[in-house]
Design an enzyme around this catalytic site. Structure first.
Site, PDB file in Angstrom:
ATOM      1  N   GLY A   1       0.719  -0.971   0.087  1.00  0.00           N
ATOM      2  CA  GLY A   1       0.070   0.099  -0.059  1.00  0.00           C
ATOM      3  C   GLY A   1       0.759   1.189  -0.041  1.00  0.00           C
ATOM      4  N   ASN A   2       0.552   2.509   0.424  1.00  0.00           N
ATOM      5  CA  ASN A   2       1.063   3.747   0.440  1.00  0.00           C
ATOM      6  C   ASN A   2       0.569   4.652   1.500  1.00  0.00           C
ATOM      7  OD1 ASN A   2      -0.936   5.413  -1.009  1.00  0.00           O
ATOM      8  ND2 ASN A   2      -0.555   4.179  -2.629  1.00  0.00           N
TER       9      ASN A   2
END
Ligand code: CTP
Length: 399
Positions: free
Chosen positions: A207-208
């Protein structure tokens, strides 16, 4: 949209003045308040009595009547919009040079509202270089010109110069008022926000740090202006103010892609603010991966580029906005993205700028347009940045 709006109609000396009567009827039918100013010459073409009766207000014509002075400043400030239809070559020339020897021209010079003009003249007058130059000049002052139509002219000739039909003028009035209010009612908008999570196994993902705050602020701003908003939101802990927003929660880039393609059909605006994962694991383990080996290699494959896909599907009338989050060479990457993804606007924010980027409540953006425009904004709260972005979209939409 026109209900309760204050419309000042200027009528000048032209055969087309008979159509002003029809325009007044349409405006009154739709609930507008109408006041009419006539130039002295126009009274030979259409009577003040007819215009006063239809507009339900006395018609104004003279700067002075007896010992009374007509307050053109008050008129110019009263109006939400000033429409001059028909606009004769003579009044056009006076507007272009700033002459004000009658009430209509004095009001024009003091008007603070948008001014729309519907020229009407014979073809040769219409094509005369002086007329072309005068039109360019009044356009340069910010007035909007309703194009003339081709057809039979008062001279008996056939050609350019007929005043637009009252229904067409009404549409221009509605569009200009909508633009002035920034209204997006009747428009559909698609917005993406947040990160995406690309599953590695049932408990882990790639993810980020995107919080979704910027995209959510844009969705809320679009909805507050009356648009029907579809917000495709990746995993985010933010609370969305739901009024006018249809929420599509998603997890992965693939899910976001599918919903965006389905919702883009029929959308007038799409703003892709999500930080979509560029790569996703080739294999998603169905069971939790156990830590048996010292090294673990994950094979990744590119996700579908949603912005690029929508750029390929875009039809005339749709406005597509993308984001570019860069650490270096922001300007040139943003300009590249405008072209390579067929976007209309790219909003650049740099992770190098203090007060811009993921997780925080402020942002500092520059908006690049396909028309070569480049608007740099100060650091602001994300809600305020959302207003700047939506204002830029609205201007483009109604240009
Ligand atoms: N975007 C998208 N789908 C993807 C990746 C990005 O729709 N799979 C959109 C983002 O929402 C954003 C824009 O594309 O509006 C720019 O994303 P960015 O990641 O900065 O650019 P990329 O095109 O992925 O290029 P690079 O990573 O090389 O900068």
């Amino acid at each position: 949209m026109i209900q309760g709006k204050k419309i000042l109609l200027g009528v000048t000396g032209s055969i087309a003045a008979y159509k002003s009567l029809l325009l007044v009827r349409l405006l009154i039918r739709d609930g507008a308040a109408v006041r009419v100013i006539q130039t002295p010459a126009s009274r030979d073409f259409v009577t003040p009595l007819s215009l006063a009766t239809l507009s339900k207000n006395p018609v104004l014509s003279d700067l002075f009547a007896g010992d009374t002075w007509a307050n053109h400043v008050e008129l110019g400030r009263w109006a939400d919009i000033f429409v001059i239809a028909p606009l004769s070559a003579n009044t056009l020339a006076r507007m272009a040079t700033g002459l004000c020897d009658n009430l209509l021209l004095a009001t024009y010079l003091s008007a603070v509202c948008p001014v729309l003009v519907a020229p009407a003249m014979d073809e040769d007058m219409w094509h005369h270089p002086a007329t072309r130059e005068n039109l360019r000049r009044i356009q340069g002052y910010g007035n909007r010109i309703i194009p003339v139509e081709k057809g039979e002219l008062a001279s008996g000739l056939y050609g350019d110069g007929r005043m637009a039909e009252p229904e067409t003028i009404l549409e221009f009035i509605k569009t200009t008022l909508a633009e002035k209010s920034g209204s997006l009612s009747g428009k559909k908008a698609l917005v993406t926000a947040g990160p995406t999570h690309e599953a590695i196994d049932p408990v882990r993902f790639i993810g980020n740090h995107s919080s979704g705050k910027m995209g959510i602020a844009i969705a809320e701003e679009l909805a507050s202006r009356g648009a029907e908003v579809h917000l495709v939101l990746g995993p985010s802990s933010q609370v969305v103010d739901g009024a006018g927003i249809i929420l599509h929660p998603v997890t992965s880039a693939e899910e976001m892609h599918q919903i965006c393609v389905a919702e883009f059909a029929g959308a007038d605006i799409a703003v892709l603010a999500a930080a979509v994962a560029d790569y996703t694991p080739v294999e998603k383990a169905s069971e939790k991966i156990k830590k048996k080996e010292d090294r673990l290699v994950l094979e990744l494959t590119k996700t579908k580029d949603i912005l690029k896909t929508l750029g390929g599907l875009k039809k005339p009338g749709q406005t597509l906005v993308g984001f570019a989050l860069e650490t270096t060479n922001g300007r040139s990457y943003a300009l590249d993205k405008l072209q390579s993804k067929n976007a209309d606007l790219i909003v650049l924010n740099s992770l190098r700028d203090e007060g811009a980027g993921f997780g925080i409540d402020t942002n500092k953006v520059t908006i690049f347009g396909r028309d070569g425009s480049e608007l740099a904004f100060e650091k602001k709260p994300k809600q305020q940045v959302a207003k700047d972005i939506v204002d830029t979209i609205v201007k483009r939409l109604y240009a």
